[in-house]
Design a protein around this motif. Structure first.
Motif, PDB file in Angstrom:
ATOM      1  N   GLN A 173      -2.630   5.812 -10.867  1.00  0.00           N
ATOM      2  CA  GLN A 173      -1.811   4.792 -10.215  1.00  0.00           C
ATOM      3  C   GLN A 173      -1.726   5.101  -8.373  1.00  0.00           C
ATOM      4  O   GLN A 173      -1.789   4.116  -7.966  1.00  0.00           O
ATOM      5  N   ILE A 174      -2.074   5.983  -8.193  1.00  0.00           N
ATOM      6  CA  ILE A 174      -2.091   6.334  -6.655  1.00  0.00           C
ATOM      7  C   ILE A 174      -3.556   5.903  -6.307  1.00  0.00           C
ATOM      8  O   ILE A 174      -3.543   5.096  -5.046  1.00  0.00           O
ATOM      9  N   LYS A 175      -4.383   5.959  -6.982  1.00  0.00           N
ATOM     10  CA  LYS A 175      -5.889   5.303  -6.851  1.00  0.00           C
ATOM     11  C   LYS A 175      -5.699   3.935  -6.601  1.00  0.00           C
ATOM     12  O   LYS A 175      -6.317   3.256  -5.826  1.00  0.00           O
ATOM     13  N   ALA A 176      -4.922   3.246  -7.737  1.00  0.00           N
ATOM     14  CA  ALA A 176      -4.736   1.898  -7.674  1.00  0.00           C
ATOM     15  C   ALA A 176      -4.203   1.265  -6.426  1.00  0.00           C
ATOM     16  O   ALA A 176      -4.328   0.266  -5.974  1.00  0.00           O
ATOM     17  N   LEU A 177      -3.150   2.087  -6.108  1.00  0.00           N
ATOM     18  CA  LEU A 177      -2.280   1.671  -4.880  1.00  0.00           C
ATOM     19  C   LEU A 177      -3.191   1.882  -3.786  1.00  0.00           C
ATOM     20  O   LEU A 177      -3.410   0.811  -2.557  1.00  0.00           O
ATOM     21  N   GLU A 178      -4.161   2.705  -3.510  1.00  0.00           N
ATOM     22  CA  GLU A 178      -5.091   3.056  -2.345  1.00  0.00           C
ATOM     23  C   GLU A 178      -6.069   1.715  -2.357  1.00  0.00           C
ATOM     24  O   GLU A 178      -6.252   1.217  -1.180  1.00  0.00           O
ATOM     25  N   ARG A 179      -6.474   1.216  -3.394  1.00  0.00           N
ATOM     26  CA  ARG A 179      -7.311  -0.046  -3.769  1.00  0.00           C
ATOM     27  C   ARG A 179      -6.613  -1.315  -3.108  1.00  0.00           C
ATOM     28  O   ARG A 179      -6.965  -1.865  -2.565  1.00  0.00           O
ATOM     29  N   LEU A 180      -5.390  -1.357  -3.510  1.00  0.00           N
ATOM     30  CA  LEU A 180      -4.658  -2.485  -3.271  1.00  0.00           C
ATOM     31  C   LEU A 180      -4.337  -2.537  -1.679  1.00  0.00           C
ATOM     32  O   LEU A 180      -4.224  -3.604  -0.958  1.00  0.00           O
ATOM     33  N   LEU A 181      -4.304  -1.456  -0.954  1.00  0.00           N
ATOM     34  CA  LEU A 181      -4.068  -1.405   0.624  1.00  0.00           C
ATOM     35  C   LEU A 181      -5.240  -1.196   1.367  1.00  0.00           C
ATOM     36  O   LEU A 181      -5.137  -1.224   2.581  1.00  0.00           O
ATOM     37  N   CYS A 182      -6.462  -1.020   0.478  1.00  0.00           N
ATOM     38  CA  CYS A 182      -7.568  -0.753   1.237  1.00  0.00           C
ATOM     39  C   CYS A 182      -7.477   0.357   2.274  1.00  0.00           C
ATOM     40  O   CYS A 182      -8.024   0.465   3.293  1.00  0.00           O
ATOM     41  N   ALA A 183      -6.859   1.573   1.535  1.00  0.00           N
ATOM     42  CA  ALA A 183      -6.710   2.565   2.532  1.00  0.00           C
ATOM     43  C   ALA A 183      -6.514   3.996   1.494  1.00  0.00           C
ATOM     44  O   ALA A 183      -6.011   3.953   0.859  1.00  0.00           O
ATOM     45  N   GLU A 184      -7.118   4.947   2.104  1.00  0.00           N
ATOM     46  CA  GLU A 184      -6.885   6.321   1.667  1.00  0.00           C
ATOM     47  C   GLU A 184      -5.632   6.733   2.093  1.00  0.00           C
ATOM     48  O   GLU A 184      -5.077   6.787   3.108  1.00  0.00           O
ATOM     49  N   LEU A 185      -4.593   7.238   1.265  1.00  0.00           N
ATOM     50  CA  LEU A 185      -3.388   7.409   1.399  1.00  0.00           C
ATOM     51  C   LEU A 185      -3.251   9.210   1.574  1.00  0.00           C
ATOM     52  O   LEU A 185      -2.162   9.902   2.180  1.00  0.00           O
ATOM     53  N   PHE A 186      -3.994   9.874   0.768  1.00  0.00           N
ATOM     54  CA  PHE A 186      -3.948  11.330   0.678  1.00  0.00           C
ATOM     55  C   PHE A 186      -5.478  11.836   0.831  1.00  0.00           C
ATOM     56  O   PHE A 186      -6.514  11.318   0.308  1.00  0.00           O
ATOM     57  N   ALA A 187      -5.502  12.843   1.628  1.00  0.00           N
ATOM     58  CA  ALA A 187      -6.772  13.606   1.500  1.00  0.00           C
ATOM     59  C   ALA A 187      -6.803  14.966   0.520  1.00  0.00           C
ATOM     60  O   ALA A 187      -5.658  15.573   0.539  1.00  0.00           O
ATOM     61  N   ARG A 194       0.848   8.688   6.367  1.00  0.00           N
ATOM     62  CA  ARG A 194       2.079   8.871   7.230  1.00  0.00           C
ATOM     63  C   ARG A 194       2.720   7.753   7.555  1.00  0.00           C
ATOM     64  O   ARG A 194       3.831   7.558   7.801  1.00  0.00           O
ATOM     65  N   ALA A 195       1.967   6.643   7.966  1.00  0.00           N
ATOM     66  CA  ALA A 195       2.402   5.531   8.263  1.00  0.00           C
ATOM     67  C   ALA A 195       3.085   4.810   7.022  1.00  0.00           C
ATOM     68  O   ALA A 195       4.323   4.180   7.678  1.00  0.00           O
ATOM     69  N   LEU A 196       2.812   4.847   6.050  1.00  0.00           N
ATOM     70  CA  LEU A 196       3.240   4.271   4.766  1.00  0.00           C
ATOM     71  C   LEU A 196       4.792   4.824   4.236  1.00  0.00           C
ATOM     72  O   LEU A 196       5.595   4.373   4.036  1.00  0.00           O
ATOM     73  N   LEU A 197       4.747   6.170   4.529  1.00  0.00           N
ATOM     74  CA  LEU A 197       5.692   6.981   4.053  1.00  0.00           C
ATOM     75  C   LEU A 197       7.172   6.316   4.416  1.00  0.00           C
ATOM     76  O   LEU A 197       8.030   6.191   3.443  1.00  0.00           O
ATOM     77  N   PRO A 198       7.348   6.422   5.538  1.00  0.00           N
ATOM     78  CA  PRO A 198       8.781   5.633   5.770  1.00  0.00           C
ATOM     79  C   PRO A 198       9.308   4.341   5.414  1.00  0.00           C
ATOM     80  O   PRO A 198      10.234   3.913   5.337  1.00  0.00           O
ATOM     81  N   LEU A 199       7.957   3.573   5.581  1.00  0.00           N
ATOM     82  CA  LEU A 199       8.126   2.153   4.905  1.00  0.00           C
ATOM     83  C   LEU A 199       8.317   2.068   3.573  1.00  0.00           C
ATOM     84  O   LEU A 199       9.249   1.442   2.918  1.00  0.00           O
ATOM     85  N   ALA A 200       7.798   2.823   2.717  1.00  0.00           N
ATOM     86  CA  ALA A 200       7.884   3.114   1.478  1.00  0.00           C
ATOM     87  C   ALA A 200       9.565   3.489   1.142  1.00  0.00           C
ATOM     88  O   ALA A 200      10.091   2.901   0.093  1.00  0.00           O
ATOM     89  N   ARG A 201       9.855   4.374   1.771  1.00  0.00           N
ATOM     90  CA  ARG A 201      11.340   4.889   1.518  1.00  0.00           C
ATOM     91  C   ARG A 201      12.283   3.900   1.950  1.00  0.00           C
ATOM     92  O   ARG A 201      13.256   3.820   1.293  1.00  0.00           O
TER      93      ARG A 201
END
Length: 298
Positions: free
Chosen positions: A35-49, A62-69
């Motif tokens: 599911q995380i990989k699917a989200l990264e594909r949707l956003l065209c960005a890696e979210l985790f190293a 880090r940019a997405l975290l406050p927005l998601a919350r």
């Protein structure tokens, strides 16, 4: 993108560990990773190293975290707001009160409901039972305290909630004023102060049938629109009248003597009426509140 994608992302971002995040969410770890990989594909960005040391948020993560919350918080707030409207905790309720029913159990039910449901906007109006029947049918009010029986209930439901004794109101110098109790038969032929039948036909007939006998009607010397004016007419010697003992106690008028009836005592009913097809949450919350109070053991 679905809300669950953001929920999964926030869990991993806060735990920085896929195993602990999966356990917190109650799902399998492989499914969470997918599911995380699917989200990264949707956003065209890696979210985790990801490396052998563990998991770290990328700059995009880090940019997405406050927005998601924020999105998840707003969604929870939305659900709570809608839930409170759906359960009747918030909203509006329009209550009609028959003029003869003001005070007593009516005030107890309304005031306790307002205290129990402070976020419900309660709008009160006063009028005659017949007017409240029309307003209920037209959807102008949601529930009403009325004097049954209703003339033409139609789609209305009416539950009787109380009974009170009728009393006799006499001019202070009347020959019956010295009695402790007055027999209904002693009122025959007495000039009567009364109110128009169209204000509440069912109540009008029920009272007179009890006091004077089925179908018998007294000579009306004075017509008045409401009880307070009726009592003032009695005080000025225009005749006698009858009314509920509760209302008589709250409308003390100089020159009027109030006496109870001898057995059998005629009574006056109080009812709650509403449309049978109403799905208004605040109405059903009020009805539940009323039932709980009325059915509670003394």
């Amino acid at each position: 993108m679905e809300l669950r994608h953001l929920q999964y992302f926030v869990a991993v971002a806060e735990e920085l560990h896929f195993g602990r995040a999966a356990q917190r969410l109650g799902i399998a770890q492989p499914g969470l990773s997918q599911q995380i990989k699917a989200l990264e594909r949707l956003l065209c960005a890696e979210l985790f190293a990801r490396d052998r040391r563990g998991v770290e948020l990328t700059e995009a993560g880090r940019a997405l975290l406050p927005l998601a919350r924020d999105v998840l918080s707003r969604c929870r707030n939305l659900q709570e707001v809608v839930r409170t409207y759906g359960t009747g905790e918030v909203g509006r309720l329009r209550i009609g009160i028959a003029r003869s029913a003001a005070g007593g159990i009516t005030d107890v039910l309304v005031e306790s409901f307002m205290a129990d449901s402070p976020q419900v906007e309660v709008r009160l109006s006063s009028g005659h039972t017949a007017a409240h029947e029309r307003e209920l049918s037209a959807g102008a009010i949601d529930v009403a305290f009325v004097r049954p029986p209703l003339e033409d209930a139609g789609e209305l439901v009416c539950r009787e909630v109380a009974q009170e004794a009728l009393v006799v109101a006499l001019p202070a110098g009347h020959k019956l004023a010295a009695r402790r109790a007055v027999a209904a038969g002693e009122l025959a032929g007495e000039p009567f102060v009364w109110w128009p039948r169209e204000n509440g036909p069912g109540m009008w007939d029920r009272i007179l049938d009890q006091v004077f006998g089925p179908g018998e009607r007294p000579p009306v010397a004075r017509w008045e629109p409401e009880e307070e004016r009726m009592l003032h007419a009695v005080a000025h010697g225009h005749g006698i009248t009858v009314l509920g003992e509760g209302r008589a106690g709250r409308l003390s008028v100089p020159g009027v003597v109030v006496r109870p009836f001898a057995e059998p005592v005629p009574t006056l009913a109080l009812g709650l009426a509403w449309r049978s097809d109403s799905t208004l949450p605040t109405l059903h919350r009020f009805l539940d509140h009323a039932r709980a109070l009325l059915d509670a053991p003394d």
